[in-house]
Design a protein around this motif. Sequence first.
Motif, PDB file in Angstrom:
ATOM      1  N   LEU A  69       0.768  -1.230   0.186  1.00 45.87           N
ATOM      2  CA  LEU A  69      -0.139   0.098   0.058  1.00 45.87           C
ATOM      3  C   LEU A  69       0.678   1.039  -0.099  1.00 45.87           C
ATOM      4  O   LEU A  69       0.474   2.243  -0.427  1.00 45.87           O
ATOM      5  CB  LEU A  69      -0.999   0.036   1.285  1.00 45.87           C
ATOM      6  N   GLY A  70       2.023   1.234   0.557  1.00 51.65           N
ATOM      7  CA  GLY A  70       3.001   2.281   0.676  1.00 51.65           C
ATOM      8  C   GLY A  70       4.033   2.304   1.933  1.00 51.65           C
ATOM      9  O   GLY A  70       3.273   1.582   2.924  1.00 51.65           O
ATOM     10  N   HIS A  71       4.897   2.740   1.646  1.00 47.01           N
ATOM     11  CA  HIS A  71       6.047   2.843   2.475  1.00 47.01           C
ATOM     12  C   HIS A  71       6.237   1.581   3.318  1.00 47.01           C
ATOM     13  O   HIS A  71       6.976   0.745   2.750  1.00 47.01           O
ATOM     14  CB  HIS A  71       5.511   3.961   3.640  1.00 47.01           C
ATOM     15  N   THR A  73       3.574  -0.267   4.778  1.00 49.22           N
ATOM     16  CA  THR A  73       2.277  -0.790   4.983  1.00 49.22           C
ATOM     17  C   THR A  73       1.854  -1.718   3.947  1.00 49.22           C
ATOM     18  O   THR A  73       1.907  -1.404   2.796  1.00 49.22           O
ATOM     19  CB  THR A  73       1.320   0.171   4.825  1.00 49.22           C
ATOM     20  N   ALA A  85      -3.565  -4.633   8.103  1.00 47.31           N
ATOM     21  CA  ALA A  85      -2.636  -3.639   7.755  1.00 47.31           C
ATOM     22  C   ALA A  85      -1.288  -3.505   8.610  1.00 47.31           C
ATOM     23  O   ALA A  85      -1.455  -3.205   9.914  1.00 47.31           O
ATOM     24  CB  ALA A  85      -3.332  -2.373   7.407  1.00 47.31           C
ATOM     25  N   TYR A  88       0.821   0.683  10.319  1.00 52.28           N
ATOM     26  CA  TYR A  88      -0.440   1.345   9.949  1.00 52.28           C
ATOM     27  C   TYR A  88      -0.339   2.722  10.620  1.00 52.28           C
ATOM     28  O   TYR A  88      -0.149   2.991  11.826  1.00 52.28           O
ATOM     29  CB  TYR A  88      -1.834   0.628  10.500  1.00 52.28           C
ATOM     30  N   TRP A  91      -2.543   6.734   6.812  1.00 53.36           N
ATOM     31  CA  TRP A  91      -2.356   7.356   5.455  1.00 53.36           C
ATOM     32  C   TRP A  91      -2.498   6.417   4.350  1.00 53.36           C
ATOM     33  O   TRP A  91      -3.068   6.693   3.452  1.00 53.36           O
ATOM     34  CB  TRP A  91      -0.888   8.114   5.317  1.00 53.36           C
ATOM     35  N   TYR A  92      -1.658   5.334   4.557  1.00 57.54           N
ATOM     36  CA  TYR A  92      -1.850   4.253   3.465  1.00 57.54           C
ATOM     37  C   TYR A  92      -2.801   3.092   4.106  1.00 57.54           C
ATOM     38  O   TYR A  92      -2.641   2.617   5.310  1.00 57.54           O
ATOM     39  CB  TYR A  92      -0.690   3.672   3.303  1.00 57.54           C
ATOM     40  N   GLY A  93      -3.928   2.846   3.504  1.00 63.61           N
ATOM     41  CA  GLY A  93      -4.920   2.025   3.789  1.00 63.61           C
ATOM     42  C   GLY A  93      -5.894   1.504   2.885  1.00 63.61           C
ATOM     43  O   GLY A  93      -5.787   2.079   1.642  1.00 63.61           O
ATOM     44  N   THR A 109       5.329   7.784  10.518  1.00 61.28           N
ATOM     45  CA  THR A 109       4.792   7.376   9.592  1.00 61.28           C
ATOM     46  C   THR A 109       4.501   5.536   9.749  1.00 61.28           C
ATOM     47  O   THR A 109       4.314   5.152   8.745  1.00 61.28           O
ATOM     48  CB  THR A 109       6.016   7.272   8.553  1.00 61.28           C
ATOM     49  N   SER A 254       1.143  -4.476  -7.621  1.00 58.68           N
ATOM     50  CA  SER A 254       1.317  -4.341  -6.235  1.00 58.68           C
ATOM     51  C   SER A 254       0.925  -5.526  -5.519  1.00 58.68           C
ATOM     52  O   SER A 254       1.144  -5.627  -4.099  1.00 58.68           O
ATOM     53  CB  SER A 254       0.588  -2.985  -5.639  1.00 58.68           C
ATOM     54  N   GLY A 274       5.413  -0.098  -6.630  1.00 62.76           N
ATOM     55  CA  GLY A 274       5.172   0.864  -5.995  1.00 62.76           C
ATOM     56  C   GLY A 274       6.235   1.166  -4.948  1.00 62.76           C
ATOM     57  O   GLY A 274       6.605   2.219  -4.209  1.00 62.76           O
TER      58      GLY A 274
END
Length: 275
Positions: A69-71, A73, A85, A88, A91-93, A109, A254, A274
């Motif tokens: 999902l990002g970073h 996560t 998640a 968590y 922000w990314y979810g 973060t 992803s 990603g």
Amino acid sequence: MSRLLAVAILLLISSFGVRGEAAAQEAPPMLSQCQAIAQSIPQVWFASFGADQAVPATSEGGQVVITFLGHSTFLIETPGGVSIATDYNGWYGPPTPPTVVTMNKAHITHFTLTPDSAIAHVLRGWGDDGEPADHNLVVDDVFIRNVTTDIRAGGGMEHDANSIFIFEVAGLCIGHLGHLHHELDASHYAAIGRLDVLMVPVDGGLTMGADSMSRVVKQLRSSLILPMHRRGPPIDAFLALFDHGFDREIASDSSITGSLSNLPKRPLIYVLKGV
């Protein structure tokens, strides 16, 4: 008592039988099917269960879907419909609140103090009472536990402020290193056990140096390695640290869907879209 001795005692106790239920509940650590003891302790092997022992459905088949999902996560979706998640921060979810979220303390973060109230289980990787976080949670078909590590803080190290979260589902052992700031010792590896899927930060220094992180990856020898938390160095710099014993692949998606039966034959570093 050392961490290594404590884990040994827990696994020896498990041979007398432990019962678990599929409903969400705190469960003793000996439910783990992935946990191992260091080879330096004779006559102790991977934890296992007898036919008369009731355990969560982690030993059953089925496919697990993992989405970046990002970073740091990832969304882990189990065959039983549980969604998790990692790291968590709000922000990314996923589009809908997950069943479970895990968090780590090193940076904002990696956690949020105001998670969605619809999330059933919020698992912090640090303790607020001076004691290490200690999670042993069964949610339907997944067993979730943690192994604590230290983080840099105020010019020193804050003990037990990061957690390596481990998710045991569909026979798979899935581990997320969180914001790992130091190499692991024998007691950590014993507490972690087998990891089939490993989520590893590859920032090259915000967590720890690439050489140190690569040594952790090589020691764990997971079948599927999913880089995350990339900041600064290109992904090629991390991939270059591994010899021909590791395969590499850059994904066009992803997400990856996997099961115990289709794990790579050789360790595969699989870079999801990603990252």
